[in-house]
Structures are given as C-alpha cells and as structure tokens.
Design a protein around this motif. Structure first.
Motif, PDB file in Angstrom:
ATOM      1  N   SER A 237     -18.265  15.444   1.565  1.00  0.00           N
ATOM      2  CA  SER A 237     -19.135  14.664   0.662  1.00  0.00           C
ATOM      3  C   SER A 237     -20.555  15.219   0.599  1.00  0.00           C
ATOM      4  O   SER A 237     -21.359  14.728  -0.202  1.00  0.00           O
ATOM      5  N   LEU A 238     -20.865  16.209   1.403  1.00  0.00           N
ATOM      6  CA  LEU A 238     -22.251  16.648   1.522  1.00  0.00           C
ATOM      7  C   LEU A 238     -22.719  17.483   0.330  1.00  0.00           C
ATOM      8  O   LEU A 238     -23.906  17.483   0.005  1.00  0.00           O
TER       9      LEU A 238
ATOM     10  N   ARG B 273     -21.205  10.358   1.816  1.00  0.00           N
ATOM     11  CA  ARG B 273     -22.474  10.895   2.320  1.00  0.00           C
ATOM     12  C   ARG B 273     -23.224   9.850   3.148  1.00  0.00           C
ATOM     13  O   ARG B 273     -23.844  10.175   4.163  1.00  0.00           O
TER      14      ARG B 273
ATOM     15  N   ARG C 284     -25.121  18.268   9.757  1.00  0.00           N
ATOM     16  CA  ARG C 284     -25.052  18.238   8.288  1.00  0.00           C
ATOM     17  C   ARG C 284     -25.731  19.462   7.699  1.00  0.00           C
ATOM     18  O   ARG C 284     -25.218  20.083   6.754  1.00  0.00           O
TER      19      ARG C 284
END
Length: 566
Positions: free
Chosen positions: A233-234, A288, A300
C-alpha cells in the motif's frame, strides 16, 4: 442445482446485489429463502455450526441434531430434497466453507458472495462486481441526495464520486450524508473528502463505514499476508508489476508472487493481468494507515528506497539498451547496481519504460516528499529519464517538469544546492525540447548562479552550453557566442571521459531539436563541440555526431534524429 457466486472487494456492493436478486426471486422459491452470514473476518463461521442453525430453522429438534458435520450436511440435503429454497451465503471465505452447505437437488438454488475471486464450486456461474462507472456513481448520489442538487453541481458531483473511488459503499455513505445536510452544497461537502488523512473517517454514516468493510478482510489475513498488504500500500501507483511488488516486500519474486496471489484470493488485492497487481484507492489508503501504525518509519522508507533502486537500475539498462552510445558516463550518473531488470533488445526496453511511466514518476515523487536521504537517488532517476530523452510525449514532459520543480524545491529546503542546480537544468532541458525557451533560460541562469558561487566548473560548462543554445534559438547571437565562450573555458580535457567535454554528444542531440529550423546559425556553436566529439568515443559515436550535425545544419528534422530516438 443452480449456484452463482458474486465476487468483488469489500464495499463493492456484493451483499446488496445478492439481497436485491433474492427479493426478486421470491416467487420462484415458494418454500422460502435462507440467509447466512458466513463472516469473512478474523473468525469466519464454522460450517458445522451453520448447518446446526439451518437444520433448526427447518424444524429439526435440538435433540435430533447429528453431532457429526457430515451427517448434518446429509440431513440438510434430505430436508431440502423436495423443496424449492434459495440459500444466500454471504461473505464466504473459501469453497471448503461453502461445500457442506449446498443442497443436493435441482429444486433449490444457492447465491454466494465472496471476496475471493477464485472461489470454485461445482457447476457455479461466477459474476465479478466492479466499482461504479462515473455515470452510475453520480446517479446513486442523485437518488440519495436529490437529483436537483446533483444537476446543479455536475462537476462537484463527479469529483465527489471520484473521491469515493466510485466504490458503491463509499458513494452510498456520501449520498446519505448529503441527504442529512440539505443546505450543504456538493462542492463544499466534497472538499472535506480531499484530505487523505481524514477521508476514511468522513466516509461513515450510522453503522455504515468504509473502514469497517476493509477491516473485515484485513483481520482474516495471516500475519505475513497482512504485512505484505501494508507494504504494497505504500506506493502511489495505479498498479504494481511483480518486480516492484517484490522490491516493496524485500523478497524474491517467487515469494512475493505467492503472497500477492494470497491477497488476491482474500479480496484485498486485484490482478488485472498476470504479474501485475492493483489496489483500490481507498483500500490503499486503509493499508497505508495500517502501515503507519504498525511498520517502523525506517522500514517504510527502506521499502520505497528498494523500489527507487530497482527502477533506477532498470532505467539505466533501458538507456544503455535503447541509446547505447548516448548515455552519460558514470561521472554524470551514479553507476547502476545489480537489482535492475534485463532487456533483450531496444523494443523490449522502450516498451517497459512506457508501461512503467506511472510507477517511475510515483517513486520519484514519493521519495522526494517523504523518504529521508533519497533526494540524490530521486534526482538521479529523474535526470536519467529526462536527459536521456526518454520522455517523448507532451504528457510525460509535463510530469517530468513538475517533478523537476518539486526536486528543486526539496533540494533548496534540504540545503543541497548541487541537486537544486541539477533539477533546474533538467527542467530547462525539458523546456527546450518543447520550445519553452524563456522558462529554460530562467532555470539555467539560476543553476549557473549557484555554480559560479560554488566554483563548480562541470555545472558551468553543462548549463552554460545549454544556455548558449537557448540564446541562439531565440535569435540573440551575440549573447549566445559569449555564453558558449564562457562555457568552453570549463570544458576540461576531451580525452578524459569524466570531464565536462563528455557532455558534447548530448548537446549535439539537443541542437537538432532546438536549432534545426535555423541551419546557418548553428555552425559557430557546433564546431568546437564537434571537435570534442571527433576526439573521443568509438568511430560509431563520431559518425553519429557528424550525421546529427549534418541533419541540424540542413534542417532535416526527421523524427529519428530527434531526442528520444536512435
């Protein structure tokens, strides 16, 4: 026996569709309809318990319920053998959960909803439910909030639907909230949905929330799957090729593919094509948020750095494959590492670059905005993309110019004047390619001002030569010759591949773009550059330089002679 499965991500409207269909089929099933919430959450319903409930509803006394699950399933089939019943099984996790609940005769039917797109049942027909079209989303808003309000603000209605990702549940919630706020304009309400930090919180009304729909699927994941969902999702990209997904996860492609496919089966990820994966915008936002609350900030950042490294190394290989004699030496660009993709030929390299444009720009933009110590690698990738003329279209030009401006601002904030000058030069180069000479001149003079203050001879040569060509292209011949003379003082040794003279081949190529319509004017500028081209590189390099110079001076601005081609 008729069996149908309805698949789709959480919030897409599977349950609403199933219930609507069931209501419409009441007359076809006079013996009734049975609805079971199988609950695809952390603890999905046990088929044995569901069978007990169904048997009780059908009149089986509690003391007559078999203890063995298989005997319960057999009894259910017996009780339904002479009946016409519609069984709605909502939110099934997998086929193993559903099979014991199926009637055994043709008189009854089963409608299953599931997030798992690959759920397979014997003889079943599968229907995939996607998000709304723009027209469908706006129509639902009008139904809930009032058609007159939507008609009065059509652009605001469309923007609101897009903020909801056209996810039916989200559109339904937005419409319900608007209905409860009759004096609010759609534009004013839609403005509240533009902040990603609060968007999921805004998409709630009563007991309906988008976040709760996503939470059900998330809680059903294993720890490894949940972490993969968070990391995938980053990156803000429409979809993810498998190599990029593997870089985000920090693992080999085979292992990454196994996890990605497991997420597809869980309805948390989509696979529009083999080896490509996609997250709905709201689902990515949810993932996220989970990542920010679960993963360490350095982890991350490390995931995005791995993506940046992969894309940079791959772009270097694209350039060396598609433009083998025109790629800067390591003195101008950082040497590629070992993580890049390999390309068999020029066409494959260019096809990859065109296909991954959105991923490339997303990685640069996010790295500039939020990844510590990634300014240099991000500018490296942006420089490679732009200076090697791999942005042939106007749309890509605008993206690259925007990123170059963002890089310049980020470098200024970080106190990195060298990267600021490089970003400004990159934007100037792009401006030249489309004839925006005033913008190019402003950026080049800013870059030269820093270079003069810092005593950076390399930048004084590179940006100085480009400024000379810009001035020549705008008819300021005297200023152009003076700028070239200043730049030539910093050219360095043409026999040294690390000297600024190595930039000559790029200048020759640029001249074809900005000076081809002024054949005589180019000669005074090109002669010293061609002397350097003639003294370094292979015979093929020298021949290409001469051919390109001839094309420029004769006005033959053929497409294959322009930047971005070879």
């Amino acid at each position: 026996m008729a069996v149908a499965t309805v698949t789709g991500i959480g919030g897409v409207g599977k349950t609403a569709l199933a219930v609507h269909v069931a209501h419409g089929l009441r007359a076809a099933f006079p013996d009734g309809q049975l609805y079971v919430a199988l609950g695809a959450g952390a603890v999905p319903a046990d088929p044995a318990g569901v069978l007990a409930d169904l048997l009780s509803v059908l009149g089986t006394p509690s003391d007559r319920l078999p203890l063995d699950p298989e005997e319960r399933a057999a009894l259910l089939r017996t009780l339904l053998a002479d009946r016409r019943v519609l069984l709605v099984l909502d939110d099934a996790r997998d086929a193993a959960q559903v099979r014991p609940l199926l009637p055994g005769t043709a008189g009854s039917a089963v409608l299953v909803t599931t997030r798992a797109p690959h759920l397979v049942l014997p003889g079943a027909r599968s229907f995939a439910v996607d998000v709304f079209t723009e027209a469908e989303a706006v129509a639902l808003l009008g139904t809930l909030a009032g058609s007159a309000r939507v008609a009065a603000e059509p652009e605001a209605a469309l923007a609101l639907a897009e903020s909801c990702g056209r996810l039916p549940l989200a559109v339904r919630i937005a419409g319900a909230r608007l209905a409860a706020l009759p004096r609010h304009g759609l534009g004013a309400f839609g403005a509240r949905l533009t902040d990603t930090a609060t968007l999921l919180g805004e998409l709630s009304h009563g007991d309906h929330t988008v976040e709760s729909a996503f939470r059900l699927g998330y809680r059903a994941l294993s720890s490894a799957q949940a972490r993969a969902f968070r990391l995938l999702s980053l990156l803000d990209a429409p979809d993810l090729p498998l190599p990029v997904a593997a870089a985000l996860l920090g693992m080999a492609e085979d292992a990454a593919e196994d996890l990605a496919e497991a997420l597809v089966d869980a309805g948390m990820l989509e696979s529009p094509a083999p080896g490509r994966y996609r997250l709905h915008d709201l689902l990515r936002l949810y993932g996220r948020r989970r990542a920010e609350s679960t993963e360490r900030a350095e982890d991350r950042a490390a995931a995005l750095r791995r993506v940046l490294a992969l894309l940079y190394d791959s772009a270097v290989r694209v350039a060396r494959t598609a433009l083998p004699d025109d790629v800067p030496s390591p003195a101008w660009l950082r040497a590629a590492g070992g993580s890049g993709l390999a390309f068999e030929d020029t066409e494959q390299a260019r096809t990859w670059f065109r296909a991954e444009h959105a991923v490339l720009t997303s990685a640069v933009e996010q790295s500039l905005a939020s990844v510590p110590d990634a300014l240099g690698p991000a500018v490296d990738l942006l420089t490679l993309i732009a200076v090697c003329s791999l942005f042939p279209s106007r749309g890509h030009y605008e993206d690259a110019c925007r990123l170059a401006g963002q890089a310049a601002r980020r470098a200024e904030e970080a106190g990195e004047p060298e990267y600021r000058a490089r970003a400004l030069h990159t934007r100037a180069w792009l401006s030249c390619l489309v004839g925006e000479y005033a913008a190019a001149e402003a950026d080049l003079r800013a870059a030269l001002g820093w270079a003069e203050e810092a005593g950076d001879g390399r930048r004084l040569h590179i940006s100085g030569v480009l400024l000379a060509l810009v001035l020549r292209a705008t008819g300021r011949v005297g200023e152009s010759e003076a700028a070239m003379a200043r730049a030539e003082r910093f050219a360095g040794d043409p026999d040294d591949p690390a000297s600024p003279a190595g930039f000559a081949r790029f200048v020759v190529r640029l001249h074809v773009a900005v000076g081809a319509d002024r054949p005589p004017s180019g000669l005074p500028l090109m002669t010293p550059l061609m002397r350097r081209v003639d003294t370094q590189g292979t015979s093929l390099v020298r021949a290409r330089g001469v051919v390109r110079l001839g094309a420029a001076l004769s006005g033959l601005a053929r497409s294959e002679d322009r930047p971005g081609t070879s």
